[in-house]
Design a protein around this motif. Structure first.
Motif, PDB file in Angstrom:
ATOM      1  N   TYR A 144      20.035  -7.754   0.866  1.00 21.20           N
ATOM      2  CA  TYR A 144      20.250  -8.862   1.805  1.00 21.20           C
ATOM      3  C   TYR A 144      21.116  -9.926   1.123  1.00 21.20           C
ATOM      4  O   TYR A 144      20.643 -11.022   0.804  1.00 21.20           O
ATOM      5  CB  TYR A 144      18.910  -9.472   2.222  1.00 21.20           C
ATOM      6  N   PRO A 145      22.390  -9.653   0.901  1.00 19.09           N
ATOM      7  CA  PRO A 145      23.229 -10.580   0.110  1.00 19.09           C
ATOM      8  C   PRO A 145      23.475 -11.931   0.780  1.00 19.09           C
ATOM      9  O   PRO A 145      23.743 -12.910   0.084  1.00 19.09           O
ATOM     10  CB  PRO A 145      24.535  -9.805  -0.068  1.00 19.09           C
ATOM     11  N   GLN A 146      23.374 -12.000   2.086  1.00 20.27           N
ATOM     12  CA  GLN A 146      23.624 -13.272   2.786  1.00 20.27           C
ATOM     13  C   GLN A 146      22.387 -14.160   2.864  1.00 20.27           C
ATOM     14  O   GLN A 146      22.473 -15.313   3.261  1.00 20.27           O
ATOM     15  CB  GLN A 146      24.137 -12.988   4.215  1.00 20.27           C
ATOM     16  N   ALA A 147      21.233 -13.627   2.483  1.00 11.33           N
ATOM     17  CA  ALA A 147      19.978 -14.377   2.609  1.00 11.33           C
ATOM     18  C   ALA A 147      19.601 -15.037   1.286  1.00 11.33           C
ATOM     19  O   ALA A 147      19.935 -14.544   0.206  1.00 11.33           O
ATOM     20  CB  ALA A 147      18.867 -13.434   3.061  1.00 11.33           C
ATOM     21  N   ASP A 148      18.907 -16.153   1.408  1.00  8.51           N
ATOM     22  CA  ASP A 148      18.330 -16.827   0.248  1.00  8.51           C
ATOM     23  C   ASP A 148      16.859 -16.435   0.149  1.00  8.51           C
ATOM     24  O   ASP A 148      16.147 -16.428   1.154  1.00  8.51           O
ATOM     25  CB  ASP A 148      18.422 -18.349   0.392  1.00  8.51           C
ATOM     26  N   ILE A 149      16.402 -16.136  -1.036  1.00  7.02           N
ATOM     27  CA  ILE A 149      14.986 -15.856  -1.255  1.00  7.02           C
ATOM     28  C   ILE A 149      14.293 -17.190  -1.503  1.00  7.02           C
ATOM     29  O   ILE A 149      14.604 -17.883  -2.462  1.00  7.02           O
ATOM     30  CB  ILE A 149      14.789 -14.890  -2.439  1.00  7.02           C
ATOM     31  N   VAL A 150      13.372 -17.540  -0.611  1.00  2.01           N
ATOM     32  CA  VAL A 150      12.747 -18.858  -0.702  1.00  2.01           C
ATOM     33  C   VAL A 150      11.307 -18.816  -1.207  1.00  2.01           C
ATOM     34  O   VAL A 150      10.751 -19.848  -1.575  1.00  2.01           O
ATOM     35  CB  VAL A 150      12.816 -19.615   0.648  1.00  2.01           C
TER      36      VAL A 150
END
Length: 113
Positions: free
Chosen positions: A53-59
């Motif tokens: 998921y390269p466009q997502a930020d891991i929060v």
């Protein structure tokens, strides 16, 4: 006079109780240095999820647990991702060989909660 007396009592109390184990700074430092046994697998879960998921930020990140088998084991994690205005969870299961720690499979399952 009362302020001075209270100050002296406070200082005396800190000196008297300052060496109790629950105030010991060495215990705090030692606890911070311990690395959980799943840390290696957590780093892999974060890295591989970021690749998927390269466009997502891991929060957020949670270690769910480990399923130990005789030959293979699975470390389970839940990551919370944010992509644009969408937030979603990804369950990451990393299955590996117990003796060699070679990764056998990584499974991703998206969840809304």
């Amino acid at each position: 006079m009362i302020k001075i007396l209270l100050s002296v009592q406070l200082i005396y109390g800190l000196c008297l109780f300052g060496d109790l184990p629950f105030f010991n700074l060495n215990n705090v430092i030692k606890a911070q240095q311990e690395v959980p046994p799943y840390a290696k697998w957590g780093q892999i879960a974060l890295k591989k999820t970021k690749e998927k998921y390269p466009q997502a930020d891991i929060v957020d990140y949670l270690h769910i647990g480990k399923e130990k088998g005789t030959e293979h084991s699975t470390e389970k994690f839940k990551l919370w991702l944010k992509e644009d205005s969408k937030e979603f969870g990804v369950l990451v299961d990393i299955t590996f060989h117990n003796e060699t720690e070679q990764i056998m499979d990584i499974n991703y399952t998206e969840s809304m909660r």
